[in-house]
Design a protein around this motif. Structure first.
Motif, PDB file in Angstrom:
ATOM      1  N   TYR A 165       5.757  -5.780  -1.558  1.00  0.00           N
ATOM      2  CA  TYR A 165       5.077  -6.156  -1.055  1.00  0.00           C
ATOM      3  C   TYR A 165       4.520  -6.324   0.397  1.00  0.00           C
ATOM      4  O   TYR A 165       5.172  -7.065   0.791  1.00  0.00           O
ATOM      5  CB  TYR A 165       4.397  -6.455  -1.626  1.00  0.00           C
ATOM      6  CG  TYR A 165       4.062  -6.002  -3.012  1.00  0.00           C
ATOM      7  CD1 TYR A 165       3.136  -5.587  -3.114  1.00  0.00           C
ATOM      8  CD2 TYR A 165       4.836  -7.050  -3.965  1.00  0.00           C
ATOM      9  CE1 TYR A 165       3.361  -5.595  -5.138  1.00  0.00           C
ATOM     10  CE2 TYR A 165       4.711  -6.690  -4.839  1.00  0.00           C
ATOM     11  CZ  TYR A 165       4.340  -6.221  -5.862  1.00  0.00           C
ATOM     12  OH  TYR A 165       3.663  -6.447  -7.202  1.00  0.00           O
ATOM     13  N   GLN A 166       4.277  -5.126   1.303  1.00  0.00           N
ATOM     14  CA  GLN A 166       4.674  -5.506   3.182  1.00  0.00           C
ATOM     15  C   GLN A 166       3.344  -5.142   3.591  1.00  0.00           C
ATOM     16  O   GLN A 166       2.308  -4.703   3.224  1.00  0.00           O
ATOM     17  CB  GLN A 166       5.442  -4.454   4.062  1.00  0.00           C
ATOM     18  CG  GLN A 166       6.796  -4.000   3.035  1.00  0.00           C
ATOM     19  CD  GLN A 166       7.402  -5.230   3.704  1.00  0.00           C
ATOM     20  OE1 GLN A 166       7.580  -6.148   4.371  1.00  0.00           O
ATOM     21  NE2 GLN A 166       8.362  -5.976   2.833  1.00  0.00           N
ATOM     22  N   TYR A 167       3.000  -6.537   4.631  1.00  0.00           N
ATOM     23  CA  TYR A 167       2.377  -6.290   5.338  1.00  0.00           C
ATOM     24  C   TYR A 167       1.899  -4.920   6.302  1.00  0.00           C
ATOM     25  O   TYR A 167       2.768  -6.099   7.684  1.00  0.00           O
ATOM     26  CB  TYR A 167       1.171  -7.520   5.983  1.00  0.00           C
ATOM     27  CG  TYR A 167      -0.134  -7.313   6.230  1.00  0.00           C
ATOM     28  CD1 TYR A 167      -1.187  -7.177   5.238  1.00  0.00           C
ATOM     29  CD2 TYR A 167      -0.706  -8.352   7.134  1.00  0.00           C
ATOM     30  CE1 TYR A 167      -2.603  -7.555   5.789  1.00  0.00           C
ATOM     31  CE2 TYR A 167      -1.900  -8.652   7.514  1.00  0.00           C
ATOM     32  CZ  TYR A 167      -2.971  -7.420   7.239  1.00  0.00           C
ATOM     33  OH  TYR A 167      -3.976  -8.318   7.479  1.00  0.00           O
ATOM     34  N   VAL A 168       1.184  -4.582   6.858  1.00  0.00           N
ATOM     35  CA  VAL A 168       1.269  -3.747   8.171  1.00  0.00           C
ATOM     36  C   VAL A 168       0.469  -4.007   9.143  1.00  0.00           C
ATOM     37  O   VAL A 168      -0.788  -4.472   9.429  1.00  0.00           O
ATOM     38  CB  VAL A 168       0.551  -2.131   7.807  1.00  0.00           C
ATOM     39  CG1 VAL A 168       0.928  -1.408   9.504  1.00  0.00           C
ATOM     40  CG2 VAL A 168       1.563  -1.284   7.047  1.00  0.00           C
ATOM     41  N   GLU A 169       1.339  -4.575  10.873  1.00  0.00           N
ATOM     42  CA  GLU A 169       0.618  -4.694  11.832  1.00  0.00           C
ATOM     43  C   GLU A 169       0.774  -3.716  12.787  1.00  0.00           C
ATOM     44  O   GLU A 169       2.227  -3.335  12.272  1.00  0.00           O
ATOM     45  CB  GLU A 169       1.697  -6.035  12.125  1.00  0.00           C
ATOM     46  CG  GLU A 169       1.273  -7.358  11.212  1.00  0.00           C
ATOM     47  CD  GLU A 169       2.658  -8.638  10.877  1.00  0.00           C
ATOM     48  OE1 GLU A 169       2.135  -9.797  11.645  1.00  0.00           O
ATOM     49  OE2 GLU A 169       3.370  -8.462  11.180  1.00  0.00           O
ATOM     50  N   TYR A 178       2.530  -0.632   0.726  1.00  0.00           N
ATOM     51  CA  TYR A 178       1.934  -1.277   2.007  1.00  0.00           C
ATOM     52  C   TYR A 178       0.594  -1.202   2.203  1.00  0.00           C
ATOM     53  O   TYR A 178      -0.071  -0.130   2.156  1.00  0.00           O
ATOM     54  CB  TYR A 178       2.582   0.179   3.563  1.00  0.00           C
ATOM     55  CG  TYR A 178       4.115   0.276   3.513  1.00  0.00           C
ATOM     56  CD1 TYR A 178       4.515  -0.859   4.561  1.00  0.00           C
ATOM     57  CD2 TYR A 178       4.571   1.517   2.912  1.00  0.00           C
ATOM     58  CE1 TYR A 178       6.563  -0.644   4.694  1.00  0.00           C
ATOM     59  CE2 TYR A 178       6.276   1.025   3.072  1.00  0.00           C
ATOM     60  CZ  TYR A 178       7.352   0.491   3.577  1.00  0.00           C
ATOM     61  OH  TYR A 178       8.228  -0.086   4.375  1.00  0.00           O
ATOM     62  N   PHE A 179       0.495  -2.252   2.926  1.00  0.00           N
ATOM     63  CA  PHE A 179      -1.143  -3.313   3.098  1.00  0.00           C
ATOM     64  C   PHE A 179      -1.234  -2.634   4.505  1.00  0.00           C
ATOM     65  O   PHE A 179      -0.816  -3.398   5.527  1.00  0.00           O
ATOM     66  CB  PHE A 179      -1.336  -4.122   2.511  1.00  0.00           C
ATOM     67  CG  PHE A 179      -1.195  -4.186   0.733  1.00  0.00           C
ATOM     68  CD1 PHE A 179      -2.496  -4.427   0.309  1.00  0.00           C
ATOM     69  CD2 PHE A 179       0.163  -4.293   0.146  1.00  0.00           C
ATOM     70  CE1 PHE A 179      -2.246  -4.929  -1.397  1.00  0.00           C
ATOM     71  CE2 PHE A 179       0.222  -4.953  -0.805  1.00  0.00           C
ATOM     72  CZ  PHE A 179      -0.841  -5.073  -1.907  1.00  0.00           C
ATOM     73  N   ASN A 180      -2.593  -1.691   4.492  1.00  0.00           N
ATOM     74  CA  ASN A 180      -3.361  -2.255   5.760  1.00  0.00           C
ATOM     75  C   ASN A 180      -3.775  -2.969   5.947  1.00  0.00           C
ATOM     76  O   ASN A 180      -4.527  -3.480   4.950  1.00  0.00           O
ATOM     77  CB  ASN A 180      -3.770  -0.426   5.965  1.00  0.00           C
ATOM     78  CG  ASN A 180      -4.204   0.027   7.632  1.00  0.00           C
ATOM     79  OD1 ASN A 180      -3.737  -0.407   8.165  1.00  0.00           O
ATOM     80  ND2 ASN A 180      -5.093  -0.404   7.557  1.00  0.00           N
ATOM     81  N   SER A 181      -3.648  -3.022   7.352  1.00  0.00           N
ATOM     82  CA  SER A 181      -4.453  -4.649   8.293  1.00  0.00           C
ATOM     83  C   SER A 181      -6.121  -4.626   9.066  1.00  0.00           C
ATOM     84  O   SER A 181      -6.285  -5.315   9.179  1.00  0.00           O
ATOM     85  CB  SER A 181      -4.023  -5.489   9.057  1.00  0.00           C
ATOM     86  OG  SER A 181      -2.972  -4.442  10.182  1.00  0.00           O
TER      87      SER A 181
END
Length: 500
Positions: free
Chosen positions: A223-227, A423-426
């Motif tokens: 699980y990854q959070y996009v910056e 990938y979670f978009n922010s």
């Protein structure tokens, strides 16, 4: 990318930091509590506010005791610390902070089994149970949480609201202490980013507590959070001596007589996102609308039962499905595309419905293709799900098994990749919740593929840019609704800012 950790990984990262920084566990707790209080006092500055801090007897409760002490030291005049003694057990760090609270002269109210306290505070700080919870509340904790919810006070949760699972399936009938605000440590918990959180968490903020980023990255979380910094690394500047051919040719196969808007939005988004050329394959009765809407677009006409004559080698990418319909002609057209085009496709709307209803189409789907379902379309494709955590696991599995990319749309739109990452978009906001917004996203994705971005880069950057453009229109201007056509026009501005 910012790794998002499940609960067991959070504990592992805490333990590594304690061992290798090195720092004692109670000092790490002190650091976390200080970070919480730093955020709290800047947003709740009134020192005469009546504040009740509810603490369990674990480490989350230890945080709560430290927070109560620090607020008292910051001259908050009406701090009430309450310890729920529903078990004979307590952690060593809880006991240390209990003694420290006594030493600073602040009384502690004990809530014993079967008791419900009288509460007259205006703000409740929730430090009852933390991220380690793995079963629904019951017994005394459930009764206490039900009582506190009934008071409708402002609740600020420490790290995780009591009763809410940081990850895993959230039971639909779970008892949760509903929080106006969660001040969470180091990173968002994964379930904060899923729709099940909306009934329990109004908003959340992260505070850095010094957990080793190098170690958290080494855990290789799925699980990854996009910056924003990730997108700046992906986007490519236009170079001197380039021309329209440098940036590829997109074909958009979309639209019917009554749904030409979908084709127009998708095609215009491709152009605004930077494709050198964009051609819309549309019915003949939509040609006037296309030319009027955006003369920069070209057209291939499809009429009735006759398949269009397409020079497949001209096109670097194809977007298929918006407003196309699902009749026999649409099905034949989809099969025609799959037979003749072997590069990744971007499939949306009726293209997804055709896939869901015709299993044989899957066999010819080019590797690396991008599917862009919303929740209902996702369930039609992959079966009914009762919660979003289960959808995440299905998306991860299906993307890997089929060698495709799945963009599962919601507030934090999730991209599942063939290598098992999510990938979670922010970016994005509620003003974008309007018909046609998905058509614009499809056009952006196809445009980026045409320009030579990989499918993974197109997904991660395309979703981010789409949401960022919506943010730039909605938030500074306080717009309640952002229309998709206006968002498409914003794309060159948004992308230029990101590449500046």
């Amino acid at each position: 990318m910012l790794p998002l950790l499940i609960s067991s990984q959070i504990r592992e990262a805490d333990a590594w930091t304690i061992k290798n920084e090195p720092i004692s566990s109670v000092d790490l707790m002190e650091r976390a509590s200080r970070a919480f209080v730093g955020w709290f006092i800047n947003h709740f500055p009134e020192r005469n506010e009546r504040i009740s801090v509810y603490c369990g007897t674990g480490n989350n409760g230890g945080d709560g005791l430290a927070i109560a002490r620090m607020l008292h030291q910051h001259k908050y005049q009406n701090i009430s610390a309450k310890a729920a003694r529903f078990s004979d057990k307590s952690t060593a760090d809880f006991d240390v902070n209990m003694q420290r609270l006594h030493d600073c002269g602040l009384d502690i109210i004990t809530i014993n089994k079967g008791e419900i306290p009288t509460e007259d505070g205006h703000i409740i700080i929730d430090a009852l149970l933390g991220s380690g919870l793995n079963k629904p509340l019951e017994g005394d904790y459930k009764s206490l949480v039900d009582y506190l919810n009934s008071l409708q006070k402002t609740v600020v949760a420490v790290d995780v609201p009591t009763g809410f699972f940081a990850d895993g399936e959230v039971p639909p009938d779970a008892t949760v202490l509903n929080a106006e605000l969660v001040i969470t440590f180091q990173q968002a918990k994964i379930n904060f980013l899923l729709p099940e959180s909306k009934n329990h968490i109004a908003c959340w903020e992260t505070v850095n507590i010094g957990i080793s980023e190098e170690f958290t990255r080494s855990l290789n979380s799925a699980y990854q959070y996009v910056e924003e910094k990730d997108i700046r690394k992906i986007l490519k500047h236009r170079k001197p001596f380039s021309n329209k051919g440098t940036y590829g040719h997109t074909l958009v196969i979309a639209g019917e007589a009554r749904t030409m808007g979908a084709a127009l939005l998708c095609s215009s988004a491709s152009a605004y996102a930077g494709a050198g050329l964009t051609t819309a394959c549309i019915p003949g009765n939509g040609l006037t609308a296309l030319n009027s809407y955006m003369p920069e677009l070209m057209a291939i006409i499809r009429d009735g039962d006759t398949l269009p004559d397409i020079d497949w080698d001209k096109f670097k990418s194809i977007a298929f499905g918006p407003g196309l319909g699902t009749d026999e002609n649409a099905l034949e057209l989809f099969a025609y595309v799959l037979t003749n085009y072997n590069k990744p496709l971007v499939i949306d709307a009726d293209g997804l419905n055709l896939l869901a209803n015709n299993s044989t189409l899957w066999q010819a789907l080019p590797p690396g293709s991008i599917l862009t379902p919303h929740m209902k379309e996702f369930d039609r494709l992959f079966g009914t799900h009762t919660n979003w955590w289960a959808r995440l696991q299905t998306a991860k599995q299906q993307a890997a098994e089929r060698n495709i990319y799945i963009i599962l749309k919601n507030d934090y739109t999730i991209t599942a990749t063939p290598d098992g990452k999510l990938y979670f978009n922010s970016t994005s906001n509620a003003a974008m919740a309007t018909g046609g917004m998905g058509d614009v996203l499809t056009g952006i994705l196809a445009s980026l593929l045409s320009q030579g971005y990989t499918a993974e880069q197109a997904c991660i950057a395309g979703v981010y840019i789409h949401g960022k453009a919506g943010d730039e229109l909605a938030l500074p201007n306080r717009m309640n609704v952002v229309l998709p056509g206006r968002l498409a026009q914003q794309l060159p501005v948004t992308m230029a800012k990101l590449m500046a």
